[in-house]
Design a protein around this motif. Structure first.
Motif, PDB file in Angstrom:
ATOM      1  N   TYR A  19      53.169  48.422  32.909  1.00  0.00           N
ATOM      2  CA  TYR A  19      53.654  47.093  32.884  1.00  0.00           C
ATOM      3  C   TYR A  19      53.300  46.375  34.390  1.00  0.00           C
ATOM      4  O   TYR A  19      52.724  45.436  33.947  1.00  0.00           O
ATOM      5  CB  TYR A  19      55.560  46.518  32.961  1.00  0.00           C
ATOM      6  CG  TYR A  19      56.372  47.450  31.549  1.00  0.00           C
ATOM      7  CD1 TYR A  19      55.764  47.154  30.872  1.00  0.00           C
ATOM      8  CD2 TYR A  19      57.627  47.396  31.583  1.00  0.00           C
ATOM      9  CE1 TYR A  19      56.158  47.805  29.528  1.00  0.00           C
ATOM     10  CE2 TYR A  19      58.068  48.275  31.244  1.00  0.00           C
ATOM     11  CZ  TYR A  19      57.718  48.460  30.122  1.00  0.00           C
ATOM     12  OH  TYR A  19      58.393  49.313  28.597  1.00  0.00           O
ATOM     13  N   VAL A  20      53.074  46.667  35.270  1.00  0.00           N
ATOM     14  CA  VAL A  20      52.706  46.457  36.023  1.00  0.00           C
ATOM     15  C   VAL A  20      51.009  46.075  36.078  1.00  0.00           C
ATOM     16  O   VAL A  20      49.969  45.304  36.785  1.00  0.00           O
ATOM     17  CB  VAL A  20      52.988  47.239  37.406  1.00  0.00           C
ATOM     18  CG1 VAL A  20      51.533  46.768  38.711  1.00  0.00           C
ATOM     19  CG2 VAL A  20      54.481  47.069  37.796  1.00  0.00           C
ATOM     20  N   VAL A  64      45.624  43.559  35.146  1.00  0.00           N
ATOM     21  CA  VAL A  64      44.493  43.106  34.650  1.00  0.00           C
ATOM     22  C   VAL A  64      44.377  42.001  33.371  1.00  0.00           C
ATOM     23  O   VAL A  64      43.287  41.473  33.090  1.00  0.00           O
ATOM     24  CB  VAL A  64      44.725  44.534  33.063  1.00  0.00           C
ATOM     25  CG1 VAL A  64      43.403  44.354  32.219  1.00  0.00           C
ATOM     26  CG2 VAL A  64      43.952  45.425  34.273  1.00  0.00           C
ATOM     27  N   LEU A  65      46.021  41.576  33.132  1.00  0.00           N
ATOM     28  CA  LEU A  65      45.687  40.255  32.512  1.00  0.00           C
ATOM     29  C   LEU A  65      45.625  39.260  33.493  1.00  0.00           C
ATOM     30  O   LEU A  65      44.511  38.147  33.537  1.00  0.00           O
ATOM     31  CB  LEU A  65      47.254  39.654  31.532  1.00  0.00           C
ATOM     32  CG  LEU A  65      47.107  40.760  31.050  1.00  0.00           C
ATOM     33  CD1 LEU A  65      48.736  39.981  29.588  1.00  0.00           C
ATOM     34  CD2 LEU A  65      45.818  40.565  29.882  1.00  0.00           C
ATOM     35  N   ALA A  66      45.870  39.296  34.517  1.00  0.00           N
ATOM     36  CA  ALA A  66      45.484  38.299  35.467  1.00  0.00           C
ATOM     37  C   ALA A  66      44.189  37.770  36.175  1.00  0.00           C
ATOM     38  O   ALA A  66      43.433  37.145  36.239  1.00  0.00           O
ATOM     39  CB  ALA A  66      46.770  38.548  37.095  1.00  0.00           C
ATOM     40  N   LEU A  95      42.534  35.197  35.432  1.00  0.00           N
ATOM     41  CA  LEU A  95      41.187  34.448  37.023  1.00  0.00           C
ATOM     42  C   LEU A  95      40.143  34.445  36.826  1.00  0.00           C
ATOM     43  O   LEU A  95      39.199  33.139  36.861  1.00  0.00           O
ATOM     44  CB  LEU A  95      41.169  35.253  38.217  1.00  0.00           C
ATOM     45  CG  LEU A  95      43.123  34.942  38.630  1.00  0.00           C
ATOM     46  CD1 LEU A  95      42.754  35.930  39.530  1.00  0.00           C
ATOM     47  CD2 LEU A  95      42.790  33.604  38.872  1.00  0.00           C
ATOM     48  N   LEU A  96      38.941  35.645  35.349  1.00  0.00           N
ATOM     49  CA  LEU A  96      37.704  35.409  35.616  1.00  0.00           C
ATOM     50  C   LEU A  96      37.455  34.341  34.667  1.00  0.00           C
ATOM     51  O   LEU A  96      36.336  33.609  34.679  1.00  0.00           O
ATOM     52  CB  LEU A  96      37.123  36.440  35.085  1.00  0.00           C
ATOM     53  CG  LEU A  96      35.392  37.066  34.546  1.00  0.00           C
ATOM     54  CD1 LEU A  96      34.811  35.964  36.211  1.00  0.00           C
ATOM     55  CD2 LEU A  96      35.720  38.007  33.963  1.00  0.00           C
ATOM     56  N   ILE A  97      38.104  34.044  33.457  1.00  0.00           N
ATOM     57  CA  ILE A  97      37.786  33.170  32.057  1.00  0.00           C
ATOM     58  C   ILE A  97      37.931  31.265  33.121  1.00  0.00           C
ATOM     59  O   ILE A  97      37.324  30.629  32.930  1.00  0.00           O
ATOM     60  CB  ILE A  97      39.172  33.455  30.913  1.00  0.00           C
ATOM     61  CG1 ILE A  97      38.514  34.227  30.573  1.00  0.00           C
ATOM     62  CG2 ILE A  97      38.658  32.075  30.683  1.00  0.00           C
ATOM     63  CD1 ILE A  97      39.375  34.669  29.646  1.00  0.00           C
ATOM     64  N   ASN A  98      39.068  31.542  33.653  1.00  0.00           N
ATOM     65  CA  ASN A  98      39.104  30.453  34.527  1.00  0.00           C
ATOM     66  C   ASN A  98      37.998  29.930  35.943  1.00  0.00           C
ATOM     67  O   ASN A  98      37.666  28.469  36.187  1.00  0.00           O
ATOM     68  CB  ASN A  98      40.961  30.139  35.152  1.00  0.00           C
ATOM     69  CG  ASN A  98      41.000  28.913  35.614  1.00  0.00           C
ATOM     70  OD1 ASN A  98      41.327  28.315  35.399  1.00  0.00           O
ATOM     71  ND2 ASN A  98      40.638  29.175  36.957  1.00  0.00           N
ATOM     72  N   ALA A  99      37.770  30.991  36.157  1.00  0.00           N
ATOM     73  CA  ALA A  99      35.639  30.230  36.935  1.00  0.00           C
ATOM     74  C   ALA A  99      35.209  30.151  36.270  1.00  0.00           C
ATOM     75  O   ALA A  99      34.721  28.947  37.350  1.00  0.00           O
ATOM     76  CB  ALA A  99      36.051  31.714  37.917  1.00  0.00           C
ATOM     77  N   PHE A 100      34.825  30.964  35.177  1.00  0.00           N
ATOM     78  CA  PHE A 100      34.034  30.294  34.549  1.00  0.00           C
ATOM     79  C   PHE A 100      33.830  28.655  33.929  1.00  0.00           C
ATOM     80  O   PHE A 100      33.226  28.098  33.741  1.00  0.00           O
ATOM     81  CB  PHE A 100      33.089  31.054  33.351  1.00  0.00           C
ATOM     82  CG  PHE A 100      32.601  32.442  34.286  1.00  0.00           C
ATOM     83  CD1 PHE A 100      31.347  32.295  34.488  1.00  0.00           C
ATOM     84  CD2 PHE A 100      32.754  33.865  34.041  1.00  0.00           C
ATOM     85  CE1 PHE A 100      30.160  33.269  34.357  1.00  0.00           C
ATOM     86  CE2 PHE A 100      32.348  34.183  35.336  1.00  0.00           C
ATOM     87  CZ  PHE A 100      30.786  34.489  34.974  1.00  0.00           C
ATOM     88  N   ALA A 101      35.360  28.707  33.372  1.00  0.00           N
ATOM     89  CA  ALA A 101      35.015  27.309  32.434  1.00  0.00           C
ATOM     90  C   ALA A 101      35.735  25.888  33.544  1.00  0.00           C
ATOM     91  O   ALA A 101      35.503  25.114  33.022  1.00  0.00           O
ATOM     92  CB  ALA A 101      37.188  27.534  31.731  1.00  0.00           C
TER      93      ALA A 101
END
Length: 323
Positions: free
Chosen positions: A43-44, A49-51, A55-61
């Motif tokens: 779970y951790v 990984v999802l976080a 963050l990577l998607i948000n940085a490019f978006a």
């Protein structure tokens, strides 16, 4: 009565014999409640990984200097589509050349003739030992060594006119791929049992006919999967022909990027088209592998379409039963 029951094999009392002193019949076993093991580490790690992906998607978006509108505007641009078509063309032609020449080299390598076997080994050694980029530059600059291509009465012309960017790209990719396909084909041919060849020769079949009708069809089961991977790799390796000024997908997008100042955006467009082309051919490779695996496996896994069909039939039966 008890003494007769006590006389079992090796003096042991049969399990079915129950005396009056044994008490009441065995009661029903107690229900065991299985408690699954909790894997907190999973779970951790999933959350971490999802976080990171978020963050990577948000940085490019949210990047201010990336014009995502330009990506959508140029995905179906005529220049980009023409570059994607040239990428597909050079990849298919180079792969066909590599497969045909690879089969010939594999047969030469397995030949009992030491000359042909040695020539095939040297060819594979050279083209596998040098980078594709260097080979492309060698073909493109061949006019520096041979200004004229003179084949006697057959053909004569300047090397600059003969060694066009398309020809340099085709020879550079195709001849290099032939070295790898030769090893793949050799492994496939050696996977066929020698008894198959001996049986074919006993029936009066020639060596060439045995190879075409008996050995190669059985070897395809081993040859096809790595060949599909090689073709997918060829689609991506074709971007190296940028060095010989062949106007394929990467060069087309880079040209647009240099004039419109949307360099990163056009690289994203190139990535989109590479992913689309490789994904389409990956599906084709999946069904092609299933076709050649029919003779070796009776229980092939169901395809996604077969699974959908089974689920729909089960749903219709369930619905009809309820009605």
């Amino acid at each position: 009565m008890t003494d007769k029951l006590d006389k079992g094999t090796d003096g042991a009392r049969p399990a079915a014999a129950v005396s009056k002193d044994d008490g009441p019949a065995s009661a029903a076993p107690a229900v065991i409640k299985a408690i699954p093991v909790r894997h907190y580490g999973r779970y951790v790690s999933a959350v971490v990984v999802l976080a990171l992906v978020g963050l990577l998607i948000n940085a490019f978006a949210t990047a201010e200097k990336i014009q995502w509108q330009a990506v959508g505007d140029y995905v179906f641009d005529s220049t980009v589509l023409a570059g994607a078509g040239r990428t597909l063309l050079i990849s298919v032609l180079a792969m066909v050349m590599g497969v045909v020449l690879g089969v010939v080299l594999a047969v030469m390598r397995l030949s009992k003739n030491p000359v042909t076997s040695w020539v095939a080994w040297v060819y594979i050694w050279f083209f596998r030992g040098t980078p594709v980029y260097v080979q492309l530059l060698l073909w493109f600059n061949l006019a520096l060594i041979f200004p004229m291509l003179n084949l006697g009465p057959l053909y004569k012309d300047e090397m600059v006119d003969v060694m066009t960017p398309f020809m340099a790209a085709l020879l550079g990719l195709g001849l290099n791929e032939a070295a790898y396909m030769a090893e793949i084909c050799r492994a496939g041919l050696q996977s066929v049992d020698d008894g198959q060849t001996e049986a074919a020769h006993a029936l009066g079949m020639s060596h060439g006919k045995t190879l075409r009708r008996i050995v190669i069809p059985q070897a395809m089961r081993v040859i096809v999967p790595p060949t599909g991977n090689e073709f997918l790799n060829m689609l991506k390796t074709s971007s190296l022909v940028y060095a010989v000024t062949y106007n394929e997908l990467l060069r087309a997008t880079s040209t647009i990027g240099s004039t419109s100042y949307a360099v990163m955006e056009m690289l994203f467009v190139a990535c989109i088209w590479y992913l689309v082309i490789t994904s389409v051919f990956s599906v084709g490779q999946y069904y092609l592998e299933r076709r050649f695996a029919r003779g070796s496996s009776r229980n092939l896994p169901a395809t996604p379409w077969q699974k959908i069909k089974v689920n729909m039939m089960a749903f219709s039966r369930e619905r009809s039963s309820t009605v």
